[in-house]
Design an enzyme around this catalytic site. Structure first.
Site, PDB file in Angstrom:
ATOM      1  N   SER A  40       0.869  -1.184   0.000  1.00  0.00           N
ATOM      2  CA  SER A  40       0.000   0.000   0.000  1.00  0.00           C
ATOM      3  C   SER A  40       0.900   1.226   0.000  1.00  0.00           C
ATOM      4  O   SER A  40       0.933   2.012   0.930  1.00  0.00           O
ATOM      5  CB  SER A  40      -0.935  -0.007   1.207  1.00  0.00           C
ATOM      6  OG  SER A  40      -0.231   0.159   2.407  1.00  0.00           O
ATOM      7  N   HIS A 144      -3.114  -5.902   2.201  1.00  0.00           N
ATOM      8  CA  HIS A 144      -2.229  -6.941   2.741  1.00  0.00           C
ATOM      9  C   HIS A 144      -2.865  -8.322   2.781  1.00  0.00           C
ATOM     10  O   HIS A 144      -2.213  -9.307   3.120  1.00  0.00           O
ATOM     11  CB  HIS A 144      -1.738  -6.558   4.145  1.00  0.00           C
ATOM     12  CG  HIS A 144      -0.841  -5.357   4.144  1.00  0.00           C
ATOM     13  ND1 HIS A 144      -0.452  -4.703   5.285  1.00  0.00           N
ATOM     14  CD2 HIS A 144      -0.254  -4.681   3.109  1.00  0.00           C
ATOM     15  CE1 HIS A 144       0.332  -3.681   4.967  1.00  0.00           C
ATOM     16  NE2 HIS A 144       0.459  -3.654   3.669  1.00  0.00           N
ATOM     17  N   GLN A 152      -6.635  -1.514   7.239  1.00  0.00           N
ATOM     18  CA  GLN A 152      -5.477  -2.354   6.909  1.00  0.00           C
ATOM     19  C   GLN A 152      -4.864  -3.056   8.127  1.00  0.00           C
ATOM     20  O   GLN A 152      -4.447  -4.205   8.028  1.00  0.00           O
ATOM     21  CB  GLN A 152      -4.412  -1.486   6.222  1.00  0.00           C
ATOM     22  CG  GLN A 152      -3.174  -2.245   5.779  1.00  0.00           C
ATOM     23  CD  GLN A 152      -2.174  -1.329   5.085  1.00  0.00           C
ATOM     24  OE1 GLN A 152      -2.340  -1.003   3.923  1.00  0.00           O
ATOM     25  NE2 GLN A 152      -1.152  -0.895   5.805  1.00  0.00           N
ATOM     26  N   GLU A 153      -4.784  -2.347   9.260  1.00  0.00           N
ATOM     27  CA  GLU A 153      -4.093  -2.935  10.412  1.00  0.00           C
ATOM     28  C   GLU A 153      -4.781  -2.584  11.719  1.00  0.00           C
ATOM     29  O   GLU A 153      -5.074  -1.421  11.979  1.00  0.00           O
ATOM     30  CB  GLU A 153      -2.635  -2.422  10.479  1.00  0.00           C
ATOM     31  CG  GLU A 153      -1.821  -2.777   9.250  1.00  0.00           C
ATOM     32  CD  GLU A 153      -0.494  -2.008   9.166  1.00  0.00           C
ATOM     33  OE1 GLU A 153       0.023  -1.560  10.197  1.00  0.00           O
ATOM     34  OE2 GLU A 153      -0.002  -1.853   8.027  1.00  0.00           O
ATOM     35  N   GLU A 194       1.822  -9.320   6.645  1.00  0.00           N
ATOM     36  CA  GLU A 194       2.663  -8.997   7.801  1.00  0.00           C
ATOM     37  C   GLU A 194       2.480  -9.985   8.946  1.00  0.00           C
ATOM     38  O   GLU A 194       2.922  -9.742  10.063  1.00  0.00           O
ATOM     39  CB  GLU A 194       2.368  -7.567   8.280  1.00  0.00           C
ATOM     40  CG  GLU A 194       2.766  -6.517   7.253  1.00  0.00           C
ATOM     41  CD  GLU A 194       2.541  -5.093   7.725  1.00  0.00           C
ATOM     42  OE1 GLU A 194       2.009  -4.884   8.842  1.00  0.00           O
ATOM     43  OE2 GLU A 194       2.886  -4.176   6.965  1.00  0.00           O
ATOM     44  N   ASP A 230      -3.950   1.219  11.604  1.00  0.00           N
ATOM     45  CA  ASP A 230      -3.521   1.871  10.365  1.00  0.00           C
ATOM     46  C   ASP A 230      -4.670   1.708   9.387  1.00  0.00           C
ATOM     47  O   ASP A 230      -4.924   0.609   8.883  1.00  0.00           O
ATOM     48  CB  ASP A 230      -2.236   1.235   9.808  1.00  0.00           C
ATOM     49  CG  ASP A 230      -1.772   1.930   8.527  1.00  0.00           C
ATOM     50  OD1 ASP A 230      -2.458   2.875   8.078  1.00  0.00           O
ATOM     51  OD2 ASP A 230      -0.726   1.524   7.985  1.00  0.00           O
ATOM     52  N   GLU A 271      -3.132   5.682  12.270  1.00  0.00           N
ATOM     53  CA  GLU A 271      -2.284   6.031  11.120  1.00  0.00           C
ATOM     54  C   GLU A 271      -3.141   6.188   9.862  1.00  0.00           C
ATOM     55  O   GLU A 271      -4.094   5.422   9.665  1.00  0.00           O
ATOM     56  CB  GLU A 271      -1.260   4.903  10.954  1.00  0.00           C
ATOM     57  CG  GLU A 271      -0.256   5.084   9.828  1.00  0.00           C
ATOM     58  CD  GLU A 271       0.696   3.887   9.766  1.00  0.00           C
ATOM     59  OE1 GLU A 271       1.052   3.329  10.836  1.00  0.00           O
ATOM     60  OE2 GLU A 271       1.057   3.485   8.645  1.00  0.00           O
ATOM     61  N   ASP A 298       1.557   8.407   7.279  1.00  0.00           N
ATOM     62  CA  ASP A 298       2.457   7.486   6.569  1.00  0.00           C
ATOM     63  C   ASP A 298       2.454   7.877   5.086  1.00  0.00           C
ATOM     64  O   ASP A 298       3.348   8.594   4.627  1.00  0.00           O
ATOM     65  CB  ASP A 298       1.988   6.047   6.796  1.00  0.00           C
ATOM     66  CG  ASP A 298       2.664   5.033   5.900  1.00  0.00           C
ATOM     67  OD1 ASP A 298       3.688   5.364   5.279  1.00  0.00           O
ATOM     68  OD2 ASP A 298       2.176   3.882   5.804  1.00  0.00           O
ATOM     69  N   LYS A 323       9.831   5.347   7.143  1.00  0.00           N
ATOM     70  CA  LYS A 323      10.247   4.150   6.420  1.00  0.00           C
ATOM     71  C   LYS A 323      11.419   4.545   5.535  1.00  0.00           C
ATOM     72  O   LYS A 323      11.227   5.284   4.550  1.00  0.00           O
ATOM     73  CB  LYS A 323       9.101   3.659   5.534  1.00  0.00           C
ATOM     74  CG  LYS A 323       7.871   3.159   6.296  1.00  0.00           C
ATOM     75  CD  LYS A 323       6.690   3.028   5.346  1.00  0.00           C
ATOM     76  CE  LYS A 323       5.560   2.182   5.938  1.00  0.00           C
ATOM     77  NZ  LYS A 323       4.333   2.257   5.107  1.00  0.00           N
ATOM     78  N   HIS A 351       8.557  -0.938   9.480  1.00  0.00           N
ATOM     79  CA  HIS A 351       8.817  -1.949   8.451  1.00  0.00           C
ATOM     80  C   HIS A 351       7.931  -1.687   7.227  1.00  0.00           C
ATOM     81  O   HIS A 351       7.135  -0.753   7.210  1.00  0.00           O
ATOM     82  CB  HIS A 351       8.524  -3.343   9.014  1.00  0.00           C
ATOM     83  CG  HIS A 351       7.081  -3.592   9.366  1.00  0.00           C
ATOM     84  ND1 HIS A 351       6.573  -4.837   9.612  1.00  0.00           N
ATOM     85  CD2 HIS A 351       6.011  -2.737   9.528  1.00  0.00           C
ATOM     86  CE1 HIS A 351       5.289  -4.758   9.886  1.00  0.00           C
ATOM     87  NE2 HIS A 351       4.925  -3.504   9.857  1.00  0.00           N
ATOM     88  N   LYS A 374       7.045   0.161  14.508  1.00  0.00           N
ATOM     89  CA  LYS A 374       5.973  -0.706  14.008  1.00  0.00           C
ATOM     90  C   LYS A 374       6.633  -1.756  13.130  1.00  0.00           C
ATOM     91  O   LYS A 374       7.092  -1.448  12.037  1.00  0.00           O
ATOM     92  CB  LYS A 374       4.967   0.139  13.208  1.00  0.00           C
ATOM     93  CG  LYS A 374       3.713  -0.640  12.820  1.00  0.00           C
ATOM     94  CD  LYS A 374       2.703   0.236  12.098  1.00  0.00           C
ATOM     95  CE  LYS A 374       2.926   0.230  10.616  1.00  0.00           C
ATOM     96  NZ  LYS A 374       1.733   0.626   9.824  1.00  0.00           N
TER      97      LYS A 374
HETATM   98  P1  PGA Z   1       3.099  -1.207   3.084  1.00  0.00           P
HETATM   99  O1  PGA Z   1       2.169  -1.099   4.361  1.00  0.00           O
HETATM  100  O2  PGA Z   1       4.467  -1.589   3.517  1.00  0.00           O
HETATM  101  O3  PGA Z   1       2.405  -2.244   2.262  1.00  0.00           O
HETATM  102  O4  PGA Z   1       3.069   0.161   2.433  1.00  0.00           O
HETATM  103  C1  PGA Z   1       2.626  -0.669   5.603  1.00  0.00           C
HETATM  104  C2  PGA Z   1       1.890   0.542   6.056  1.00  0.00           C
HETATM  105  O5  PGA Z   1       0.977   1.048   5.356  1.00  0.00           O
HETATM  106  O6  PGA Z   1       2.192   1.045   7.123  1.00  0.00           O
HETATM  107 ZN    ZN Z   2       0.636   2.782   6.856  1.00  0.00          ZN
END
Ligand code: PGA
Ligand code: ZN
Length: 397
Positions: A40, A144, A152-153, A194, A230, A271, A298, A323, A351, A374
């Protein structure tokens, strides 16, 4: 001085090929780094090139600027050489995947020459005594995992843990407990990229299950485990609305929805609750809930100091995801962390969904006194970083 830079393709955790770099110095120093990869990805990230292209371009353009010319311990010079070799704004010429692998490999070679751990080389003698709180992905979907949650998370955030080891174990316990609850409810579940559970349930039920799991584990360990998200909302945003399957939310509704979730689940961390280009809506939400909750950008910031500076100007968040591969070098990631910290934005070192065994981000978090990291909860490429944090904390006692 750097004597040799070599590059190869290896596998990441999704089974895709990624770039690995090795740096050897004249004095016998050695370092190895590997690029992670997002699914993403933010629209404004540095560019990941196809692996063979990235390796060929870096061999042709970056390696000659490094070999025999730059000290591995001089990270700014290494990263400046990578920028000079590339010449673009977004590493589209040599690839951010080659750049970040070389940047990390050089840092490790620099640490090796010093005989110091990486966190100490990156942070200096007076850093490395504060350890980040790990945010652990326990349920997820979005990009994911197919046919799972829209958000997503769902993250465990062991904010009350007495030390990093107990925090890491607590996140794994929440992950295990979510597995138990899914089993109790007869919900079959695979895992996403993940390692988080990726059941075919609606977001509502995911909230319920993760809240119950964090409660159970909190009772067990005796310290507070918070709840975070997230949303990765840029992936939901389409034609001016946020789409959750058949349900749609306007931007104003999305702000209210997330503010309501913060209230209901006492979220400590959210996030990317809004689209990656909507600084205004980010600022609205931060106004509403930012005093009690981390609102983290992010895809909004992509570890880019220009975008972070703009966010700070308009009050778009109070936290920055970091990142290194979004920006291409450790120096650039370090600058993003400094800018965040100086302006009261908490940096969260992160990550990617595609990872390797590389542990650089664990060292970067300790080197910069970052309050959060994270990097998942389970799975070898995630535990590589988490276990490294446990070792660093023990070593530094
Ligand atoms: P990605 O997802 O590594 O697939 O971009 C991680 C995130 O969105 O934090
Ligand atoms: Zn993110």
């Amino acid at each position: 001085r750097i004597e040799e830079v070599s590059l190869r393709a290896i596998l990441d955790s999704r089974g895709n090929r990624t770039v690995e770099a090795e740096v050897r110095t004249a004095s016998g120093g050695f370092g190895r780094g590997a690029a992670p990869s997002g699914a993403s990805t933010g629209e404004h990230e540095a560019i990941e090139l196809p692996v063979d292209e990235a390796i060929a371009a870096a061999r042709e353009k970056a390696v000659p600027r490094l070999e025999g010319r730059v000290f591995s311990g001089d990270q700014r010079a290494v990263d400046a050489a990578l920028h000079a070799a590339d010449g673009s704004e977004d590493f589209s010429d040599i690839g951010a995947n080659s750049a970040v692998a070389i940047s990390m490999a050089a840092a490790k070679a620099g640490a090796d020459v010093l005989g110091a751990p990486l966190y100490q080389h990156l942070g200096g003698a007076f850093r490395g005594r504060n350890y980040p709180i790990p945010l652990g992905n326990v349920v997820g979907g979005g990009e994911h995992a197919a046919d799972a949650t829209h958000i997503q998370e769902f993250l465990a955030a062991p904010v009350g843990a007495p030390n990093v080891r107990e925090a890491v174990f607590a996140n794994a316990a929440v992950h295990r407990t979510v597995g138990d609850i899914l089993d109790e409810r007869d919900i079959p579940a695979a895992k996403g990229d993940e390692g988080a559970w990726a059941p075919s349930i609606d977001d509502e039920e995911a909230f319920e299950i993760v809240a119950e799991a964090t409660d159970r584990v909190t009772d067990d360990v005796g310290f507070e485990i918070g709840f975070g998200l997230d949303v990765a909302a840029a992936e939901l945003y389409e034609d001016g609305v946020y789409r959750y399957g058949d349900e749609e939310r306007t931007t104003a509704e999305q702000v209210s929805y997330v503010a309501g979730l913060v209230e209901e689940y006492d979220l400590v961390y959210v996030e990317d609750p809004l689209d990656e280009n909507d600084f205004t809506a980010f600022a609205d939400l931060t106004d509403r809930v930012g005093s009690r909750t981390l609102i983290c950008g992010d895809d909004l910031f992509v570890t880019n100091t220009e975008r972070i500076a703009h966010g700070i100007d308009v009050g778009a968040a109070n936290s920055v995801l970091v990142k290194p591969n979004q920006i291409g070098t450790l120096s650039d990631a370090f600058d993003a962390i400094e800018m965040a910290t100086e302006n009261g934005y908490d940096p969260v070192i992160s990550h990617r969904s595609g990872e390797t065994e590389d542990t650089t981000i664990a060292h970067l978090a300790v080197a910069t006194d970052a309050p959060y990291i994270k990097t998942g909860a389970v799975g070898g490429e995630r535990t590589a970083k988490l276990n490294e944090l446990i070792r660093i904390a023990e070593e530094a006692q």
